[in-house]
Scaffold this motif. Structure first.
Motif, PDB file in Angstrom:
ATOM      1  N   ARG A  33     -35.350   9.316 -39.754  1.00  0.00           N
ATOM      2  CA  ARG A  33     -35.135   7.875 -39.691  1.00  0.00           C
ATOM      3  C   ARG A  33     -33.644   7.645 -39.435  1.00  0.00           C
ATOM      4  O   ARG A  33     -32.815   8.504 -39.721  1.00  0.00           O
ATOM      5  CB  ARG A  33     -35.573   7.208 -40.988  1.00  0.00           C
ATOM      6  CG  ARG A  33     -37.079   7.280 -41.233  1.00  0.00           C
ATOM      7  CD  ARG A  33     -37.471   6.662 -42.576  1.00  0.00           C
ATOM      8  NE  ARG A  33     -36.955   7.438 -43.705  1.00  0.00           N
ATOM      9  CZ  ARG A  33     -35.955   7.092 -44.477  1.00  0.00           C
ATOM     10  NH1 ARG A  33     -35.306   5.944 -44.260  1.00  0.00           N
ATOM     11  NH2 ARG A  33     -35.553   7.859 -45.476  1.00  0.00           N
ATOM     12  N   TRP A  34     -33.304   6.473 -38.908  1.00  0.00           N
ATOM     13  CA  TRP A  34     -31.902   6.192 -38.599  1.00  0.00           C
ATOM     14  C   TRP A  34     -31.033   6.249 -39.853  1.00  0.00           C
ATOM     15  O   TRP A  34     -29.890   6.717 -39.802  1.00  0.00           O
ATOM     16  CB  TRP A  34     -31.769   4.837 -37.909  1.00  0.00           C
ATOM     17  CG  TRP A  34     -30.336   4.415 -37.715  1.00  0.00           C
ATOM     18  CD1 TRP A  34     -29.726   3.307 -38.198  1.00  0.00           C
ATOM     19  CD2 TRP A  34     -29.324   5.134 -36.992  1.00  0.00           C
ATOM     20  NE1 TRP A  34     -28.404   3.273 -37.833  1.00  0.00           N
ATOM     21  CE2 TRP A  34     -28.135   4.380 -37.084  1.00  0.00           C
ATOM     22  CE3 TRP A  34     -29.305   6.323 -36.282  1.00  0.00           C
ATOM     23  CZ2 TRP A  34     -26.946   4.784 -36.494  1.00  0.00           C
ATOM     24  CZ3 TRP A  34     -28.115   6.733 -35.690  1.00  0.00           C
ATOM     25  CH2 TRP A  34     -26.952   5.970 -35.794  1.00  0.00           C
ATOM     26  N   GLU A  35     -31.596   5.845 -40.972  1.00  0.00           N
ATOM     27  CA  GLU A  35     -30.820   5.865 -42.213  1.00  0.00           C
ATOM     28  C   GLU A  35     -30.392   7.293 -42.582  1.00  0.00           C
ATOM     29  O   GLU A  35     -29.356   7.497 -43.212  1.00  0.00           O
ATOM     30  CB  GLU A  35     -31.642   5.267 -43.365  1.00  0.00           C
ATOM     31  CG  GLU A  35     -31.875   3.754 -43.273  1.00  0.00           C
ATOM     32  CD  GLU A  35     -32.913   3.399 -42.223  1.00  0.00           C
ATOM     33  OE1 GLU A  35     -32.966   2.222 -41.818  1.00  0.00           O
ATOM     34  OE2 GLU A  35     -33.676   4.315 -41.803  1.00  0.00           O
ATOM     35  N   GLU A  36     -31.174   8.275 -42.174  1.00  0.00           N
ATOM     36  CA  GLU A  36     -30.840   9.669 -42.471  1.00  0.00           C
ATOM     37  C   GLU A  36     -29.813  10.235 -41.485  1.00  0.00           C
ATOM     38  O   GLU A  36     -29.083  11.168 -41.813  1.00  0.00           O
ATOM     39  CB  GLU A  36     -32.105  10.537 -42.404  1.00  0.00           C
ATOM     40  CG  GLU A  36     -33.202  10.137 -43.377  1.00  0.00           C
ATOM     41  CD  GLU A  36     -34.472  10.925 -43.121  1.00  0.00           C
ATOM     42  OE1 GLU A  36     -34.725  11.891 -43.881  1.00  0.00           O
ATOM     43  OE2 GLU A  36     -35.208  10.596 -42.173  1.00  0.00           O
TER      44      GLU A  36
ATOM     45  N   TYR B 183     -25.281   5.282 -32.980  1.00  0.00           N
ATOM     46  CA  TYR B 183     -26.527   4.703 -32.465  1.00  0.00           C
ATOM     47  C   TYR B 183     -27.413   5.839 -31.965  1.00  0.00           C
ATOM     48  O   TYR B 183     -26.922   6.821 -31.380  1.00  0.00           O
ATOM     49  CB  TYR B 183     -26.275   3.723 -31.312  1.00  0.00           C
ATOM     50  CG  TYR B 183     -27.575   3.224 -30.706  1.00  0.00           C
ATOM     51  CD1 TYR B 183     -28.306   2.209 -31.317  1.00  0.00           C
ATOM     52  CD2 TYR B 183     -28.083   3.808 -29.545  1.00  0.00           C
ATOM     53  CE1 TYR B 183     -29.513   1.793 -30.793  1.00  0.00           C
ATOM     54  CE2 TYR B 183     -29.289   3.384 -29.010  1.00  0.00           C
ATOM     55  CZ  TYR B 183     -30.007   2.378 -29.632  1.00  0.00           C
ATOM     56  OH  TYR B 183     -31.200   1.958 -29.116  1.00  0.00           O
TER      57      TYR B 183
ATOM     58  N   LYS C 209     -35.192   5.385 -30.562  1.00  0.00           N
ATOM     59  CA  LYS C 209     -36.389   5.921 -31.216  1.00  0.00           C
ATOM     60  C   LYS C 209     -36.755   7.299 -30.669  1.00  0.00           C
ATOM     61  O   LYS C 209     -37.171   8.192 -31.422  1.00  0.00           O
ATOM     62  CB  LYS C 209     -37.557   4.963 -31.014  1.00  0.00           C
ATOM     63  CG  LYS C 209     -38.850   5.399 -31.700  1.00  0.00           C
ATOM     64  CD  LYS C 209     -39.956   4.382 -31.490  1.00  0.00           C
ATOM     65  CE  LYS C 209     -41.215   4.794 -32.260  1.00  0.00           C
ATOM     66  NZ  LYS C 209     -41.720   6.114 -31.807  1.00  0.00           N
TER      67      LYS C 209
ATOM     68  N   LEU D 244     -34.582   9.860 -32.360  1.00  0.00           N
ATOM     69  CA  LEU D 244     -34.950   9.992 -33.778  1.00  0.00           C
ATOM     70  C   LEU D 244     -36.269  10.746 -33.934  1.00  0.00           C
ATOM     71  O   LEU D 244     -36.425  11.570 -34.837  1.00  0.00           O
ATOM     72  CB  LEU D 244     -35.048   8.614 -34.423  1.00  0.00           C
ATOM     73  CG  LEU D 244     -33.719   7.855 -34.582  1.00  0.00           C
ATOM     74  CD1 LEU D 244     -33.971   6.409 -35.012  1.00  0.00           C
ATOM     75  CD2 LEU D 244     -32.806   8.567 -35.580  1.00  0.00           C
TER      76      LEU D 244
ATOM     77  N   ALA E 165     -27.553   8.256 -39.419  1.00  0.00           N
ATOM     78  CA  ALA E 165     -26.386   7.415 -39.145  1.00  0.00           C
ATOM     79  C   ALA E 165     -25.097   8.030 -39.687  1.00  0.00           C
ATOM     80  O   ALA E 165     -25.042   8.493 -40.830  1.00  0.00           O
ATOM     81  CB  ALA E 165     -26.595   6.025 -39.752  1.00  0.00           C
TER      82      ALA E 165
ATOM     83  N   LYS F  59     -23.594  10.775 -38.911  1.00  0.00           N
ATOM     84  CA  LYS F  59     -23.497  12.228 -38.979  1.00  0.00           C
ATOM     85  C   LYS F  59     -23.151  12.820 -37.618  1.00  0.00           C
ATOM     86  O   LYS F  59     -23.443  12.243 -36.573  1.00  0.00           O
ATOM     87  CB  LYS F  59     -24.805  12.829 -39.481  1.00  0.00           C
ATOM     88  CG  LYS F  59     -25.120  12.470 -40.934  1.00  0.00           C
ATOM     89  CD  LYS F  59     -26.410  13.127 -41.400  1.00  0.00           C
ATOM     90  CE  LYS F  59     -26.682  12.780 -42.866  1.00  0.00           C
ATOM     91  NZ  LYS F  59     -27.963  13.364 -43.337  1.00  0.00           N
TER      92      LYS F  59
END
Length: 334
Positions: free
Chosen positions: A48-51, A36, A39, A42, A53, A55
């Motif tokens: 973006r969170w998709e990039e 998690y 904003k 990020l 998540a 890691k």
């Protein structure tokens, strides 16, 4: 409301709060991967969170030392079941390096075991800078207080050594301390950066002790550093006090002319200031130099780093002082 719906509603509330806060909020799993990130975090990463998540810090581009430090702290939280707090600089994508205060805390599952590590980080860059600036101000204040106390000590010692009795000494000390305080006021208004010669000179006529019409002040605005400003203020006070006792200001027909100008001096500039008395009693050179004369001739020369000349001419006292100006004197004026 069913328990599942209740938990979902609570999560929506928590999510809204976490996304609204300017603090960085995040959660690691036991393998040190981000599960998690709000904003604010990020945005700091520029992702973006998709990039981001799933890691780890190292995979997200943290410096190896930085990632290793957080890896050790996460393992410490898991092993001790207690929070860990730290402070670290971090290169921001748009604002340069910022300083952050953070805390990692364990998240316990139903079985009482640590199932994740939650973190919160706050930008304390401005607070840190303010604290550093405040410490500098305290150090400067300590230095100024010591210098002022040394000046007061010298004034008291010299005044008592040359006074004609206790009443005379107390009066002179009070006058000199008031002159010192007045110079402090001028410098305080300028945050102790510099003082305007015009303000120091014109302040004499505005003290109310003398008729302002007896003063003629001529010169453009010119700033000098605090040390020279204090020395010049004390010198002008001594000249004024002496003129009130024996010179041009001791009679209604006397006058004092104070003028200054910039002159070239080698590769730089110097300020030349002249005090000239006229219309007072005929001047007789003193049989011996008192504290005021010594301050003008020796102490001021030392503090100013320039040249001084005190002349007891029959028609009135004349005092000249040259003050070296810094290369950025014109910039200071603006």
């Amino acid at each position: 409301m069913h328990e599942h719906e209740h938990d979902t509603a609570k999560w929506r509330i928590y999510e809204a709060l976490l996304q609204a806060t300017p603090d960085l909020s995040y959660v690691f799993d036991l393998q040190h991967r981000f599960i998690y990130a709000n904003k604010a975090l990020l945005d700091m990463w520029g992702m973006r969170w998709e990039e981001a998540a799933g890691k780890t810090c190292l995979e997200l581009g943290y410096a190896p030392w930085h990632a290793a430090m957080h890896d050790d702290e996460i393992e410490q939280v898991i092993a001790t079941r207690r929070p860990v707090r730290g402070e670290v600089p971090f290169p921001h994508t748009t604002e340069g390096t910022r300083v952050y205060d953070y805390i990692f805390t364990p998240v316990f599952g139903p079985d009482g075991q640590v199932e994740a590590i939650a973190g919160s980080t706050r930008d304390i860059t401005e607070r840190t800078r303010h604290a550093e600036h405040l410490q500098l101000l305290v150090n400067e204040l300590n230095h100024r207080v010591k210098n002022t106390l040394a000046t007061v000590q010298s004034i008291a010692r010299q005044t008592f050594a040359n006074a004609d009795g206790m009443d005379d000494a107390c009066g002179k000390i009070e006058e000199r301390l008031l002159a010192l305080a007045s110079a402090h006021d001028v410098l305080t208004r300028e945050n102790w950066h510099s003082a305007d010669v015009a303000e120091l000179a014109r302040g004499l006529a505005a003290q109310g002790r003398f008729d302002a019409r007896q003063f003629e002040v001529q010169g453009e605005s010119c700033r000098i550093d605090p040390r020279r400003a204090m020395a010049l203020a004390m010198a002008l006070h001594e000249l004024c006090a002496n003129a009130a006792r024996h010179g041009a200001l001791s009679t209604p027909d006397g006058s004092v002319h104070i003028a200054w100008q910039r002159n070239r001096r080698g590769d730089g500039e110097e300020l030349e200031l002249v005090w000239r008395e006229r219309g007072g009693p005929q001047v007789q050179p003193p049989a011996q130099r008192g504290f005021g004369s010594r301050l003008l001739e020796r102490g001021l020369k030392h503090d100013m780093g320039g040249n001084v000349d005190l002349a007891f001419e029959p028609e009135g006292v004349t005092f000249r002082v040259s003050i070296p100006l810094p290369d950025d004197a014109h910039e200071v004026d603006r």
